[in-house]
Motif scaffolding. Structure first.
Motif, PDB file in Angstrom:
ATOM      1  N   UNK A 199       0.844  -1.193   0.000  1.00 23.56           N
ATOM      2  CA  UNK A 199       0.000   0.000   0.000  1.00 23.56           C
ATOM      3  C   UNK A 199       0.883   1.249   0.000  1.00 23.56           C
ATOM      4  N   UNK A 200       0.281   2.388  -0.311  1.00 25.38           N
ATOM      5  CA  UNK A 200       1.060   3.631  -0.375  1.00 25.38           C
ATOM      6  C   UNK A 200       0.611   4.647   0.665  1.00 25.38           C
ATOM      7  N   UNK A 201      -0.469   4.359   1.411  1.00 27.98           N
ATOM      8  CA  UNK A 201      -0.912   5.282   2.445  1.00 27.98           C
ATOM      9  C   UNK A 201      -1.708   4.535   3.502  1.00 27.98           C
ATOM     10  N   UNK A 202      -1.827   5.148   4.670  1.00 31.03           N
ATOM     11  CA  UNK A 202      -2.645   4.619   5.748  1.00 31.03           C
ATOM     12  C   UNK A 202      -3.696   5.660   6.091  1.00 31.03           C
ATOM     13  N   UNK A 203      -4.968   5.303   5.930  1.00 29.66           N
ATOM     14  CA  UNK A 203      -6.048   6.255   6.174  1.00 29.66           C
ATOM     15  C   UNK A 203      -6.998   5.798   7.277  1.00 29.66           C
ATOM     16  N   UNK A 204      -6.784   4.600   7.821  1.00 39.40           N
ATOM     17  CA  UNK A 204      -7.727   4.037   8.781  1.00 39.40           C
ATOM     18  C   UNK A 204      -7.288   4.308  10.223  1.00 39.40           C
ATOM     19  N   UNK A 205      -8.272   4.525  11.072  1.00 44.76           N
ATOM     20  CA  UNK A 205      -8.039   4.782  12.495  1.00 44.76           C
ATOM     21  C   UNK A 205      -8.355   3.510  13.277  1.00 44.76           C
ATOM     22  N   UNK A 206      -7.327   2.889  13.828  1.00 43.39           N
ATOM     23  CA  UNK A 206      -7.493   1.637  14.575  1.00 43.39           C
ATOM     24  C   UNK A 206      -7.022   1.834  16.012  1.00 43.39           C
ATOM     25  N   UNK A 207      -7.862   1.453  16.958  1.00 42.16           N
ATOM     26  CA  UNK A 207      -7.547   1.601  18.379  1.00 42.16           C
ATOM     27  C   UNK A 207      -7.058   0.272  18.950  1.00 42.16           C
ATOM     28  N   UNK A 208      -6.325   0.360  20.057  1.00 37.33           N
ATOM     29  CA  UNK A 208      -5.791  -0.819  20.744  1.00 37.33           C
ATOM     30  C   UNK A 208      -6.139  -0.711  22.223  1.00 37.33           C
TER      31      UNK A 208
END
Length: 322
Positions: A199-208
């Protein structure tokens, strides 16, 4: 002689301790004196890309780092790369690079637990060992590697286990895949499966989130109202959670927000073993995605990456079995 790029991002390996005992970034990278001694190992070029403390690293910066490495490989026809990095988030950067770099050129990530002017500084030795690994024919095709304390680890399995010990980086259950000695670089096993998601970008918001005794739904509710695209939960043992959070988890799943389950234990994998409320089997039936041994911080990065490709729960589950 092989062409090796040494790319700096900062961290303790690039810091000095002042007269008050405080460790802080240095304007001139102290590793330059070590670079000069590498001429007998490889033809080394240096890229002072970043100079930030490890906690300042972000997934966005990691993606930009991957782009930088691709640019340098294309422009300079490199045979290998060494990335110097702070240790706090080193395993995360190494793992994200491993996920998005679809090539066989050796990439080695290293760091130091002691700053350059502390007694027993480990930075210079780790850098030399890493260049030797990056220049090794046997490192080709093994994915991104992490080299510290004369041990070679895979980016997928390695984790920081001690806050200050120089032997902090270990691979629970699996151990290092090789060692560096005065006589050479030796590999004794490797991963049976490598995956790549260029992939070329990260657009997702993931919580831990980490589970704890007595945890109730309020934390899940708060996270769910923050416009997240995914959630990773560090569960008890083999994959069990407090029963009070089950309705909140079900609500997230009904909203098509994927939930990925890992264990908060140092070793082991999550399994659908227990059938009581909050047990692994009830979570599986609910639609929670099970992993195959990733820790929480790496599962979060992987979910961010694969959500750029698919949001189908069955596809996500299959991807997390690798």
């Amino acid at each position: 002689m092989k062409k090796i790029l040494v790319l700096h991002t900062g961290g303790t390996i690039a810091m000095k301790e002042n007269e008050h005992g405080a460790v802080q970034p240095n304007l001139v990278n102290p590793l330059y004196s070590t670079i000069e001694s590498l001429s007998s190992i490889a033809s080394v070029t240096v890229d002072d890309y970043l100079n930030i403390p490890s906690p300042h690293m972000t997934p966005s910066l990691m993606i930009h780092l991957a782009k930088r490495l691709k640019e340098r490989v294309d422009a300079d026809q490199l045979d290998g790369i060494v990335v110097t990095h702070g240790t706090d988030t080193l395993e995360e950067t190494a793992y994200l690079l491993d996920l998005v770099l679809n090539w066989d050129i050796p990439v080695v990530v290293t760091g130091a637990m002691r700053s350059s002017n502390e007694l027993g500084s480990d930075g210079p030795h780790n850098l030399i060992a890493s260049v030797r690994v990056a220049a090794s024919d046997e490192a080709f095709g093994k994915g991104v590697l992490v080299v510290l304390n004369d041990e070679i680890h895979t980016a997928k399995n390695v984790t920081k286990t001690h806050s200050s010990n120089i032997a902090t980086f270990q691979s629970p259950q699996y151990g290092p895949i090789g060692i560096v000695t005065k006589r050479g670089v030796f590999f004794h096993h490797t991963l049976s499966h490598r995956e790549s998601h260029p992939i070329v970008q990260l657009t997702k918001n993931v919580a831990l989130l980490k589970t704890y005794a007595g945890m109730d739904h309020s934390v899940i509710d708060a996270i769910g109202s923050s416009n997240i695209d995914g959630l990773v939960i560090e569960a008890f043992g083999q994959g069990n959670v407090p029963p009070a959070i089950m309705p909140a988890l079900q609500q997230l799943i009904e909203q098509d927000i994927p939930i990925v389950l890992v264990s908060r234990c140092f070793s082991g994998v999550v399994q659908d073993t227990y059938a009581y409320e909050g047990g692994g089997r009830t979570l599986k039936e609910l639609g929670v995605i099970f992993t195959n041994g990733l820790n929480g911080q790496k599962a979060r990065l992987k979910l961010m990456v694969v959500l750029e490709k698919t949001s189908d729960r069955k596809e996500l589950q299959q991807l997390f079995l690798n």
